[in-house]
Design a protein around this motif. Structure first.
Motif, PDB file in Angstrom:
ATOM      1  N   SER A   1       0.823  -1.204   0.000  1.00 42.28           N
ATOM      2  CA  SER A   1       0.000   0.000   0.000  1.00 42.28           C
ATOM      3  C   SER A   1       0.858   1.255   0.000  1.00 42.28           C
ATOM      4  O   SER A   1       0.602   2.215  -0.723  1.00 42.28           O
TER       5      SER A   1
ATOM      6  N   SER B   1       3.269   4.682  -8.734  1.00 41.34           N
ATOM      7  CA  SER B   1       2.236   3.891  -9.388  1.00 41.34           C
ATOM      8  C   SER B   1       2.810   2.730 -10.172  1.00 41.34           C
ATOM      9  O   SER B   1       2.077   1.840 -10.599  1.00 41.34           O
TER      10      SER B   1
ATOM     11  N   PRO C   1       1.549  -2.580  -7.965  1.00 36.53           N
ATOM     12  CA  PRO C   1       0.113  -2.425  -7.769  1.00 36.53           C
ATOM     13  C   PRO C   1      -0.636  -3.427  -8.624  1.00 36.53           C
ATOM     14  O   PRO C   1      -0.212  -3.779  -9.715  1.00 36.53           O
TER      15      PRO C   1
ATOM     16  N   PRO D   1      -5.524  -2.867 -12.679  1.00 33.01           N
ATOM     17  CA  PRO D   1      -6.877  -2.361 -12.451  1.00 33.01           C
ATOM     18  C   PRO D   1      -7.907  -3.279 -13.078  1.00 33.01           C
ATOM     19  O   PRO D   1      -7.714  -3.796 -14.175  1.00 33.01           O
TER      20      PRO D   1
ATOM     21  N   HIS E   1     -11.423  10.689 -13.970  1.00 35.04           N
ATOM     22  CA  HIS E   1     -10.738   9.445 -14.346  1.00 35.04           C
ATOM     23  C   HIS E   1      -9.655   9.762 -15.381  1.00 35.04           C
ATOM     24  O   HIS E   1      -9.830  10.642 -16.226  1.00 35.04           O
TER      25      HIS E   1
ATOM     26  N   ASN F   1      -3.838   5.078 -17.993  1.00 34.62           N
ATOM     27  CA  ASN F   1      -2.754   4.559 -17.152  1.00 34.62           C
ATOM     28  C   ASN F   1      -1.373   5.094 -17.519  1.00 34.62           C
ATOM     29  O   ASN F   1      -0.370   4.610 -17.008  1.00 34.62           O
TER      30      ASN F   1
ATOM     31  N   TRP G   1      -3.332  10.412  -9.675  1.00 32.65           N
ATOM     32  CA  TRP G   1      -4.283  10.644  -8.582  1.00 32.65           C
ATOM     33  C   TRP G   1      -4.488  12.136  -8.362  1.00 32.65           C
ATOM     34  O   TRP G   1      -5.627  12.603  -8.229  1.00 32.65           O
TER      35      TRP G   1
ATOM     36  N   TYR H   1     -10.190   9.365  -9.289  1.00 33.22           N
ATOM     37  CA  TYR H   1     -10.000   7.916  -9.294  1.00 33.22           C
ATOM     38  C   TYR H   1      -8.786   7.484 -10.111  1.00 33.22           C
ATOM     39  O   TYR H   1      -8.520   6.287 -10.218  1.00 33.22           O
TER      40      TYR H   1
ATOM     41  N   ASP I   1      -6.518   5.981 -12.699  1.00 40.04           N
ATOM     42  CA  ASP I   1      -6.822   4.941 -13.691  1.00 40.04           C
ATOM     43  C   ASP I   1      -7.378   3.683 -13.030  1.00 40.04           C
ATOM     44  O   ASP I   1      -7.315   2.601 -13.592  1.00 40.04           O
ATOM     45  N   SER I   2      -7.942   3.823 -11.826  1.00 42.67           N
ATOM     46  CA  SER I   2      -8.356   2.647 -11.061  1.00 42.67           C
ATOM     47  C   SER I   2      -9.654   2.018 -11.554  1.00 42.67           C
ATOM     48  O   SER I   2      -9.928   0.860 -11.243  1.00 42.67           O
TER      49      SER I   2
END
Length: 257
Positions: A49, A56, A78, A81, A178, A181, A193, A222, A224-225
């Motif tokens: 986390s 990223s 990570p 997504p 949004h 990526n 973000w 959000y 690119d989540s």
């Protein structure tokens, strides 16, 4: 006669220092106990986390989860997504009153027709799920690449949205930014973000300055989540760069009328 410079203080001032020391020791032992109960899984999750938040693209784990100074070389990245599912794109979770459903459909049709009337239907899409209405706007129509200032060409879109929000005051507005990526690293936007969040709040500020109550609006980035499609082509990345306006009826306001 005694010298006041060498007269002993009757108060027990040392007790405060002692109490502080005992408090710090208690916190220290609680922290040690918490660390002793941490499993490898929870430690890796915590490191992941922190690393994802800082970078990223993932970061190098310098510590072995079992030996905190072991100098490990594992890379935690990570998670990929997940594609937005129907459950994520629609919001109703409980049975909806038929009268409410019909009202939402009528409003959604009115919203869509307003964008058609202003020849903006190629830049804006409207969806409804029986309870909420989502207005999805192409991100390139609102902002230049990597920027958060509203383009002057976006004024007709914002003007139409403003008219809609004024026409339906019983609906709260959730503004969602949004991105694709492709990473961004600038002094102003260290990551997507920050970019998506500032775009959402810039949009909120526009409507705030034009008379929409702050109590009706929220703004969230959000990054690119939650992609609509995979970020595997330029066309797909363009689809994922968007701003969404989710209109939801405020039942508390309706009950108070």
């Amino acid at each position: 006669m005694s010298d006041p410079l060498f007269e002993e203080d009757d108060g027990a001032g040392w007790i405060f220092t002692f109490a502080d020391l005992m408090s710090l020791l208690l916190v220290f032992f609680i922290l040690l106990y918490s660390l002793s109960r941490m499993t490898e899984t929870t430690l890796v999750a915590a490191l992941s986390s922190i690393q994802v938040a800082l970078n990223s693209n993932g970061a190098l784990v310098r510590q072995d989860p079992l030996k905190y100074s072991g100098g490990g070389t594992e890379v935690i990245r990570p998670a990929e997504p997940q594609m937005a599912t129907n459950d994520q794109l629609t919001y109703a979770k409980e049975p909806i009153d038929e009268e409410v459903r019909e009202q939402v459909k009528e409003i959604a049709n009115d919203v869509a027709n307003r964008f058609v009337a202003t020849a903006l239907e190629s830049q804006v899409s409207v969806f409804e799920d029986g309870e909420r209405i989502t207005i999805r706007v192409d991100g390139s129509s609102l902002f230049e690449s990597g920027e958060a200032e509203i383009k002057w060409e976006a004024e007709p879109i914002y003007a139409t949205l403003l008219n809609i929000f004024q026409r339906y005051p019983d609906y709260d507005i959730s503004i969602k930014g949004h991105t694709d990526n492709i990473p961004i690293r600038t002094s102003r936007f260290p990551s997507n973000w920050e970019l998506s969040a500032i775009r959402a709040t810039t949009t909120l500020r526009y409507f705030l300055n034009n008379g929409i109550s702050p109590e009706r609006m929220t703004a969230t980035g959000y990054a690119d989540s939650i992609p609509l499609v995979r970020n595997d082509t330029e066309e797909h990345r363009a689809l994922n760069r968007r701003v969404e306006f989710v209109l939801e009826r405020d039942n508390k306001k309706l009950r108070s009328k």
